[in-house]
Design a protein around this motif. Sequence first.
Motif, PDB file in Angstrom:
ATOM      1  N   SER A  71      -0.753   4.410   0.273  1.00  0.00           N
ATOM      2  CA  SER A  71      -1.729   5.453   0.595  1.00  0.00           C
ATOM      3  C   SER A  71      -1.205   6.459   1.620  1.00  0.00           C
ATOM      4  N   ASN A  72      -0.217   6.070   2.418  1.00  0.00           N
ATOM      5  CA  ASN A  72       0.275   6.961   3.474  1.00  0.00           C
ATOM      6  C   ASN A  72       1.558   7.690   3.101  1.00  0.00           C
ATOM      7  N   ARG A  99       4.635   9.436  -4.827  1.00  0.00           N
ATOM      8  CA  ARG A  99       4.670   8.127  -5.467  1.00  0.00           C
ATOM      9  C   ARG A  99       5.326   8.276  -6.840  1.00  0.00           C
ATOM     10  N   SER A 148       0.848  -1.193   0.000  1.00  0.00           N
ATOM     11  CA  SER A 148       0.000   0.000   0.000  1.00  0.00           C
ATOM     12  C   SER A 148       0.882   1.240   0.000  1.00  0.00           C
ATOM     13  N   LYS A 203       0.390  13.083  -2.875  1.00  0.00           N
ATOM     14  CA  LYS A 203      -0.386  12.180  -2.024  1.00  0.00           C
ATOM     15  C   LYS A 203      -1.813  11.992  -2.513  1.00  0.00           C
ATOM     16  N   ASN A 204      -2.264  12.863  -3.417  1.00  0.00           N
ATOM     17  CA  ASN A 204      -3.601  12.736  -4.003  1.00  0.00           C
ATOM     18  C   ASN A 204      -3.563  12.050  -5.368  1.00  0.00           C
ATOM     19  N   ASN A 205      -2.412  11.486  -5.698  1.00  0.00           N
ATOM     20  CA  ASN A 205      -2.200  10.809  -6.981  1.00  0.00           C
ATOM     21  C   ASN A 205      -2.311  11.760  -8.175  1.00  0.00           C
TER      22      ASN A 205
END
Length: 290
Positions: free
Chosen positions: A57-58, A62, A55, A151-153
């Motif tokens: 998500s945190n 990315r 994961s 972090k929000n893609n």
Amino acid sequence: MKHFYLLLILFCFFSCKENKKNNIIQLIQEWKNKEILFPNHLVFTVLGEDTVNFSFSNTQYRVLSYMDSIGCTSCKLQLSQWKNFISEVDSLTGPKTAFVFYFSPKNVDELHYIIRREAFKYPVCFDMNDSLNKLNHFPADIDFQTFLLDKNNEVIAIGNPIRNPKIKELYMKILLGRETVSKNEITILETEVSLNNTSLPLGNFSWEKEQKVVFTMKNTGNNTLVIDAVATSCGCTKVEYDKEPVRPGGSVDLHVSYKAEHPEHFNKTITVYCNAKVSPLLLKIMGNAE
């Protein structure tokens, strides 16, 4: 203002014909701040065998790398360079950056073999249905199938840091909190170069025998020539050269070696990033490894 700088920096990293520059600008504008959509229920594995609960998500950032099924898998992956880049990022930024690999291979057995051969122990998703690409419709150019996301893609930058050292430099600036740079920081003293050859045929030879050729670059301009990096289109091609700056009138030899992994007809590209006005320089070797 931040996005203006990112666009300006990326534009400065590509020296090419006007049409291609316009296409790159349009592509960057299209993907800037675009949210990447991820499919549900895809499985990540390590070394193509062990399923992992992966994961991201945190994490604050990315790095998403997608590989389609077109062309030479081994040439496109360059996993050893990815390992070096991941290690460098981890040492400088810690756990705030995740690396997310989605591969849609035409030959999954070949991909398993390459991952095990390179001891690539990072989570990888074998996206056999190409679900990620179907959701997002990525560019066809491999140079623009890697993205730096927040972090929000949402896309902060686009470009492959393994294939282009200037893109790597940009990624590192962002990850280290220095994504906005002054104009002085991107001012480059350019020079001119000439090459004895840009393409060298190696003919027919046994695939088990390593081949070696030399390209010579001469600094024909008025400023010092500095080679930032040399990238190859395949791990079977290696380049060695003197990394000292080259004064006007001087030259540097690029010693290229090619070792086939199996019999093949090949056409490999060597990309030279430097402060020449026509950078990056594209060199080619081709032949038939029997």
